[in-house]
Design an enzyme around this catalytic site. Sequence first.
Site, PDB file in Angstrom:
ATOM      1  CB  CYS A   2      62.481  45.873  -3.188  1.00 45.97           C
ATOM      2  SG  CYS A   2      60.825  46.323  -4.150  1.00 45.97           S
ATOM      3  CG  ASP A 102      56.274  52.053  -8.426  1.00 41.00           C
ATOM      4  OD1 ASP A 102      55.879  51.059  -7.842  1.00 41.00           O
ATOM      5  OD2 ASP A 102      57.228  52.859  -8.837  1.00 41.00           O
TER       6      ASP A 102
END
Length: 612
Positions: A2, A102
């Site tokens: 990201c 995660d």
Amino acid sequence: MCGIAGWVSYDSDLSQRQEIVDAMTETMACRGPDDRGTWVRRNVALGHRRLAIIDLPGGRQPMSVRTPNGEISMVYSGEAYNFTELREELTKLGHTWETDSDTEVVLHGYLQWGDAVVDHLNGMYAFAIWDERDQKLVMIRDRMGIKPFYYYPTRDGVLFGSEPKAILANPLASRVVDSDGLRELMAFTKRPGWSLWKGMAEVEPGTVVTVSKEGIRTRTYWKLDAKQHTDDQETTVARVRELMTDIVNRQLVADVPRCVLLSGGLDSSAVTGLAAARLAEQGEQLRTFSVDFTGQEENFKPDEMRDTPDSPFIRDVAKLVGSAHQDVILNPAELSDPEVRRTVLRARDIPAGLGDMDTSLYLLFKAIRGESTVALSGESADEVFGGYRWFHDESVHADTFPWLAFRSGLMTEREALLRPDVATHLSLADYVADQYRTAVDKVEHLDGESEQEARMRTICNLHLSRFVRMLLDRKDRASMAVGLEVRVPFCDHRLVEYVYNTPWSLKTFDGREKSLLRHATKHVLPDSVRDRVKSPYPSTQDPGYPAALQQQVKEVLAERDNPVFQLVSREWLTKVSEVDPVTIEPTQRVGMDRALDLYHWFDMYSPELQLD
């Protein structure tokens, strides 16, 4: 994978600055095309752009947990490959879960262990956590520097982002480039913490940076330590095989389509073979991709870096492992397209001057993104196992960084395109010498090491602490510009630590480069690749490419007052634009690429130069 951004200001009310936080976050839309989010409080604002890889509906960010003493919120980029084991461990410690991501595991890991969560992580990551309990921001970067992370101290806090462009979108950040920034841009030494932009710095790999009302402090949680290696040759090869198999298996975990970047060299072929075997166990066929150039195989000519074309070896690997393979073939027009160059510059934020090696990488990733969201790469194997040609010739004994001593078009005569007064002012030779001494002084050695072992440990350290970081940044920026997550198995810290402390005599026990990797993965390689000499990332040999550069250079020369001529020598550029493109020298071609990068960079970023 990201893009993250944020702003901490202890003397301002950031709840009134939402539009600025949004602008910072949106600069990284390419890094996270699937979702966006911001989290704003009085003294902190966090922004996130998401590329969904694991738990597609549940991993939205910023992600927060409430405690009796305040909220903890995180923006996270990367992957924790051991998140399943960590989740089980934290569950036993009483943690409960709202998602399968995660990201939530890392956040709860911080809740349990504070910034010591880094000691529990295996992966690539850059994340920032606002801890309301102590009114502090904690910024953490992975051990090898796979994921980029920058920050910019302000009068009352800090700005941060995955990329400089996020920070530059805030009016508090000035677009100033000083002499020190330019020296490293031209020198290729990868000074730790360097950013081209004055006042901005990298969160260094293996580092925690904590921001509080008292100021900014850093803590190194990982570095390359010298340790005694006690395993014999057979055990060492077996351990490398065990590690490589485990690493590739872990890095294949994703809820989106995966593939491998296959160049036909030992490194990518080893990853391909291991990945294909793992997916076959699961009843899946591996997809592989490679890049090549029109007419490259038929018209290939050996040069100082490459003895053979890649294509025959790629075909051998794809046939052996049964992968669904695709070649991405590029022509000079695509490689030299100014709009593609500008896209790459926007992705990298710096005029790196790597020419077709940058544009082809971007175009390869763009083609892959139509089929896959995650790609495994062979990047960093040469740094870990000692594969570059300069590890094995006189360059290794030079009193400088070996990649600068090695005669190649990319690294030599880096000052040629500069105006003479600028070159004199920057004094790159002195800068490189200072950086080399600083880097060498930081290398730890074992008592009793032979002169050769000590030298080779130093060389390996320089590559793992400096050189590889340039390549990792390049690969991350080019891939994330199209929303592709590239994973690098050879950067797993367990493998890096183990092989780093393996004596050089073991690294070359069969008289070849990368002996350990060659023997550890020979069961998944064709004979042709096992015997192949190191060949780096390809570059086009078509004279149409330098010819296109020359035409573009002539257009730049027609602009008499362009700011690029604050740095670039008009005389040198004029001379090189008139050379026969068939006989043009590699250094001249590299110089044109660098000049064109600078030309477009001035136009796109409007930097203020401070050459003092």
